[in-house]
Structure formats: structure tokens, C-alpha cells
Design a protein around this motif. Structure first.
Motif, PDB file in Angstrom:
ATOM      1  N   LYS A  43      58.097  65.284 -30.144  1.00 54.45           N
ATOM      2  CA  LYS A  43      56.868  65.048 -30.901  1.00 54.45           C
ATOM      3  C   LYS A  43      55.727  64.621 -29.973  1.00 54.45           C
ATOM      4  CE  LYS A  43      55.058  64.416 -35.046  1.00 54.45           C
ATOM      5  NZ  LYS A  43      54.723  65.530 -35.875  1.00 54.45           N
ATOM      6  N   VAL A  44      56.037  63.755 -29.003  1.00 58.31           N
ATOM      7  CA  VAL A  44      54.990  63.214 -28.124  1.00 58.31           C
ATOM      8  C   VAL A  44      54.584  64.222 -27.048  1.00 58.31           C
ATOM      9  CG1 VAL A  44      54.502  61.438 -26.394  1.00 58.31           C
ATOM     10  CG2 VAL A  44      55.592  60.812 -28.544  1.00 58.31           C
ATOM     11  N   PHE A  45      55.558  64.869 -26.415  1.00 59.78           N
ATOM     12  CA  PHE A  45      55.251  65.739 -25.276  1.00 59.78           C
ATOM     13  C   PHE A  45      55.231  67.225 -25.623  1.00 59.78           C
ATOM     14  CE2 PHE A  45      57.034  61.894 -23.275  1.00 59.78           C
ATOM     15  CZ  PHE A  45      55.958  61.563 -22.480  1.00 59.78           C
ATOM     16  N   ASP A  51      50.196  72.764 -29.965  1.00 57.78           N
ATOM     17  CA  ASP A  51      48.848  72.787 -30.539  1.00 57.78           C
ATOM     18  C   ASP A  51      47.858  73.514 -29.631  1.00 57.78           C
ATOM     19  OD1 ASP A  51      49.654  71.456 -32.814  1.00 57.78           O
ATOM     20  OD2 ASP A  51      49.153  69.465 -32.009  1.00 57.78           O
ATOM     21  N   HIS A  52      47.972  73.311 -28.318  1.00 58.58           N
ATOM     22  CA  HIS A  52      47.104  74.038 -27.375  1.00 58.58           C
ATOM     23  C   HIS A  52      47.369  75.543 -27.442  1.00 58.58           C
ATOM     24  CE1 HIS A  52      45.279  70.575 -25.586  1.00 58.58           C
ATOM     25  NE2 HIS A  52      46.435  70.082 -25.148  1.00 58.58           N
ATOM     26  N   GLU A  57      45.790  80.962 -29.225  1.00 60.34           N
ATOM     27  CA  GLU A  57      46.096  82.159 -29.999  1.00 60.34           C
ATOM     28  C   GLU A  57      45.053  82.390 -31.099  1.00 60.34           C
ATOM     29  OE1 GLU A  57      49.611  83.268 -33.000  1.00 60.34           O
ATOM     30  OE2 GLU A  57      50.285  82.787 -30.975  1.00 60.34           O
ATOM     31  N   SER A  58      44.607  81.320 -31.731  1.00 58.78           N
ATOM     32  CA  SER A  58      43.573  81.449 -32.765  1.00 58.78           C
ATOM     33  C   SER A  58      42.265  81.966 -32.177  1.00 58.78           C
ATOM     34  CB  SER A  58      43.336  80.103 -33.436  1.00 58.78           C
ATOM     35  OG  SER A  58      44.486  79.681 -34.111  1.00 58.78           O
ATOM     36  N   VAL A  82      54.006  78.508 -44.214  1.00 58.02           N
ATOM     37  CA  VAL A  82      54.435  77.132 -43.951  1.00 58.02           C
ATOM     38  C   VAL A  82      53.319  76.460 -43.159  1.00 58.02           C
ATOM     39  CG1 VAL A  82      56.183  75.674 -42.887  1.00 58.02           C
ATOM     40  CG2 VAL A  82      56.851  77.854 -43.868  1.00 58.02           C
ATOM     41  N   SER A  83      52.887  75.310 -43.641  1.00 51.22           N
ATOM     42  CA  SER A  83      51.772  74.635 -42.972  1.00 51.22           C
ATOM     43  C   SER A  83      52.194  74.114 -41.592  1.00 51.22           C
ATOM     44  CB  SER A  83      51.269  73.475 -43.826  1.00 51.22           C
ATOM     45  OG  SER A  83      52.220  72.432 -43.838  1.00 51.22           O
ATOM     46  N   ARG A  84      51.221  73.973 -40.731  1.00 47.34           N
ATOM     47  CA  ARG A  84      51.487  73.473 -39.386  1.00 47.34           C
ATOM     48  C   ARG A  84      51.986  72.026 -39.440  1.00 47.34           C
ATOM     49  NH1 ARG A  84      53.882  73.421 -35.536  1.00 47.34           N
ATOM     50  NH2 ARG A  84      53.138  72.374 -33.689  1.00 47.34           N
ATOM     51  N   LYS A  85      51.469  71.253 -40.380  1.00 46.51           N
ATOM     52  CA  LYS A  85      51.896  69.862 -40.533  1.00 46.51           C
ATOM     53  C   LYS A  85      53.381  69.796 -40.890  1.00 46.51           C
ATOM     54  CE  LYS A  85      50.791  65.684 -43.102  1.00 46.51           C
ATOM     55  NZ  LYS A  85      50.000  65.087 -44.166  1.00 46.51           N
TER      56      LYS A  85
END
Length: 107
Positions: A43-45, A51-52, A57-58, A82-85
Motif C-alpha cells: 500500500k505504501v510503496f 497511480d503514476h 496511461e490516462s 471496478v473503481s480504483r479505490k
């Protein structure tokens, strides 16, 4: 067979049963703590890197859509299933046991 024959068997010794029970409980607790540690590390690393990558890609998709629009090609955007969250929380939490099982399975 008599009761005495079974009683001297190591499988029926109550002290050995308690030792096995203690070892199993300790193993489960250590495995649970290791899972929490791996989830926290991912989750941290890991999530910022994902996300980057999604942002990159976006940006590429937007540039492609803009170029396609200039050429007269209209692309319909697909809905997000499915949401990213949800992927970053429960998806990661449910994915980790399957990966841990894959690495621990000798076959």
C-alpha cells in the motif's frame, strides 16, 4: 487392544497435543502479521507507482483521443467496472493471499 496401549501412543499424549496446538496458533499469528506487513508495504510503496502508471496511461489515452477526434474518429469511452479505490483497498487485500499461496505451494 487395551486402553493402555493407546495411552502410551505419542499421538494420544496430551502434552504433545498442547504443543502442536501452541505451534499452530503461533504459526497462524505470524502468518497473519506477515500478511499485514506485506499489505502495508504494498500500500505504501506499490500503490503510488500504480497511480503514476495510471496517470501516464490516462494522459496517453487523452492524447490519442484528441488525435483521433482531429481525424474524425469517435471512440466511445467504456464504463469503469471496478473503481480504483476498491482496487487499491479490497482488491489488494484479496490479491495478496493468492500470491502468497502461489509462492508457498511447492507444486
Amino acid at each position: 487392544m487395551t486402553v493402555a496401549i493407546f495411552w502410551v501412543s505419542p499421538a494420544t499424549d496430551m502434552e504433545n497435543r498442547m504443543m502442536v496446538r501452541t505451534l499452530l496458533i503461533r504459526g497462524m499469528l505470524v502468518g497473519f502479521l506477515a500478511g499485514i506487513l506485506v499489505f502495508s508495504f504494498a500500500k505504501v510503496f506499490g500503490e503510488p507507482q500504480v497511480d503514476h502508471a495510471i496517470a501516464f496511461e490516462s494522459a496517453m489515452d487523452e492524447a490519442k483521443a484528441k488525435a483521433d477526434l482531429e481525424r474524425g474518429i469517435h471512440d466511445v469511452e467504456e464504463p469503469e467496472l471496478v473503481s480504483r479505490k476498491l482496487q487499491a483497498s479490497y482488491g489488494l487485500l484479496l490479491w495478496l493471499p493468492s500470491v502468497m499461496q502461489e509462492f508457498s505451494d511447492p507444486y
